[in-house]
Design a protein around this motif. Sequence first.
Motif, PDB file in Angstrom:
ATOM      1  N   LEU A 122      65.223   5.396  21.246  1.00  0.00           N
ATOM      2  CA  LEU A 122      64.429   6.038  20.194  1.00  0.00           C
ATOM      3  C   LEU A 122      63.396   5.091  19.596  1.00  0.00           C
ATOM      4  CD1 LEU A 122      67.304   7.958  18.392  1.00  0.00           C
ATOM      5  CD2 LEU A 122      65.586   8.899  19.958  1.00  0.00           C
ATOM      6  N   ASP A 123      63.612   3.797  19.797  1.00  0.00           N
ATOM      7  CA  ASP A 123      62.656   2.793  19.321  1.00  0.00           C
ATOM      8  C   ASP A 123      62.770   1.550  20.200  1.00  0.00           C
ATOM      9  OD1 ASP A 123      60.745   1.457  17.871  1.00  0.00           O
ATOM     10  OD2 ASP A 123      62.108   0.835  16.273  1.00  0.00           O
ATOM     11  N   PRO A 124      62.161   1.587  21.388  1.00  0.00           N
ATOM     12  CA  PRO A 124      62.267   0.464  22.324  1.00  0.00           C
ATOM     13  C   PRO A 124      61.884  -0.896  21.735  1.00  0.00           C
ATOM     14  CG  PRO A 124      61.325   2.366  23.430  1.00  0.00           C
ATOM     15  CD  PRO A 124      61.401   2.713  21.974  1.00  0.00           C
ATOM     16  N   PRO A 125      60.906  -0.982  20.787  1.00  0.00           N
ATOM     17  CA  PRO A 125      60.567  -2.292  20.217  1.00  0.00           C
ATOM     18  C   PRO A 125      61.583  -2.828  19.193  1.00  0.00           C
ATOM     19  CG  PRO A 125      58.683  -0.782  20.077  1.00  0.00           C
ATOM     20  CD  PRO A 125      59.904   0.034  20.370  1.00  0.00           C
ATOM     21  N   ALA A 126      62.679  -2.106  18.962  1.00  0.00           N
ATOM     22  CA  ALA A 126      63.678  -2.571  17.995  1.00  0.00           C
ATOM     23  C   ALA A 126      64.074  -4.010  18.302  1.00  0.00           C
ATOM     24  CB  ALA A 126      64.904  -1.668  18.038  1.00  0.00           C
ATOM     25  N   MET A 127      64.275  -4.788  17.246  1.00  0.00           N
ATOM     26  CA  MET A 127      64.491  -6.228  17.378  1.00  0.00           C
ATOM     27  C   MET A 127      65.971  -6.566  17.491  1.00  0.00           C
ATOM     28  SD  MET A 127      61.836  -7.213  14.297  1.00  0.00           S
ATOM     29  CE  MET A 127      61.841  -8.994  14.578  1.00  0.00           C
ATOM     30  N   THR A 128      66.277  -7.519  18.362  1.00  0.00           N
ATOM     31  CA  THR A 128      67.643  -8.014  18.437  1.00  0.00           C
ATOM     32  C   THR A 128      67.902  -8.938  17.255  1.00  0.00           C
ATOM     33  OG1 THR A 128      66.981  -9.886  19.814  1.00  0.00           O
ATOM     34  CG2 THR A 128      67.694  -7.885  20.951  1.00  0.00           C
ATOM     35  N   LEU A 129      69.150  -9.019  16.845  1.00  0.00           N
ATOM     36  CA  LEU A 129      69.526  -9.934  15.782  1.00  0.00           C
ATOM     37  C   LEU A 129      70.972 -10.342  15.976  1.00  0.00           C
ATOM     38  CD1 LEU A 129      70.001  -8.075  12.354  1.00  0.00           C
ATOM     39  CD2 LEU A 129      70.265  -6.984  14.578  1.00  0.00           C
ATOM     40  N   THR A 130      71.296 -11.542  15.545  1.00  0.00           N
ATOM     41  CA  THR A 130      72.659 -12.037  15.675  1.00  0.00           C
ATOM     42  C   THR A 130      73.528 -11.449  14.571  1.00  0.00           C
ATOM     43  OG1 THR A 130      72.183 -13.952  14.278  1.00  0.00           O
ATOM     44  CG2 THR A 130      71.844 -14.210  16.657  1.00  0.00           C
ATOM     45  N   PRO A 131      74.839 -11.349  14.807  1.00  0.00           N
ATOM     46  CA  PRO A 131      75.744 -10.883  13.744  1.00  0.00           C
ATOM     47  C   PRO A 131      75.616 -11.710  12.472  1.00  0.00           C
ATOM     48  CG  PRO A 131      76.891 -10.871  15.847  1.00  0.00           C
ATOM     49  CD  PRO A 131      75.556 -11.536  16.092  1.00  0.00           C
ATOM     50  N   ARG A 132      75.336 -13.009  12.619  1.00  0.00           N
ATOM     51  CA  ARG A 132      75.187 -13.875  11.444  1.00  0.00           C
ATOM     52  C   ARG A 132      73.998 -13.433  10.574  1.00  0.00           C
ATOM     53  NH1 ARG A 132      74.597 -18.177  13.994  1.00  0.00           N
ATOM     54  NH2 ARG A 132      76.744 -18.931  13.981  1.00  0.00           N
TER      55      ARG A 132
END
Length: 251
Positions: free
Chosen positions: A182-192
């Motif tokens: 639904l939003d391919p540019p969504a950013m990855t982020l660490t659990p921290r």
Amino acid sequence: MLHRVEGIVIRSMDYGEGNKIITLCTEISGKVGVLVRGAKKVKSRHAALTQLFTYGEYVYFRNGTGLGTLNAGEIIESHHLLREDLFKAAYSSYACELLDRVLQDEETGAFWFHQLKACLASLEDNKDPQIIIHLYEMKILQAAGYGPELSVCISCGQERSDEDMLISPRLGGVLCRYCKHLDPPAMTLTPRTLKLLRLFARLDLRRLGNVDVKAETKSELKLIMRALMDMQLGLRLKSQNFLDQMDKYDI
């Protein structure tokens, strides 16, 4: 009518040969503009009251809803240390300009006022400026009605593990990997970093202690908060450009 308010100077500009117009973020009256006659003169008793970041008590006359005229004032906290340090001045200017652009005239300002007051005090107390500003940005987003959804997927509403979450600045919250299409540019982020964002969402700036955050987490946090601010508020701030230049040249 005579008004007596506690306020913080978030903008100060020259007006005419010897005057200044200041914009105050006040606790009870929101954002107000006040003309300070003779403030540019060497012997002006009101000059110090017009300095950016100054927190004081201001007594002004205003007829209707226009510009007020300062009658008297008293400094509560000058915050001169913020103006004398390039880094602190840059972050403080950004905090003030951001609030000036988001807060509407006469909008109830108690929450905004206390968050800005805490932000400037924390910067002066030598707490990590980047953490202070990102927490402040989160408070601005929340108060403006754009606080990100950080608990469940903003699309399917499911509570997933932190490892399965991305963040979508465009949609305004976390997005699970099953909904990434639904939003391919969504950013990855660490659990921290996600845990830190959730902490920011819950924490009042007035309760901020010393937070030790790893450099890589701060870098990730900066990219995410910048994307959220740009996408949700869409502001172009001069002070933000200066902060970017400081980062670019490692000033």
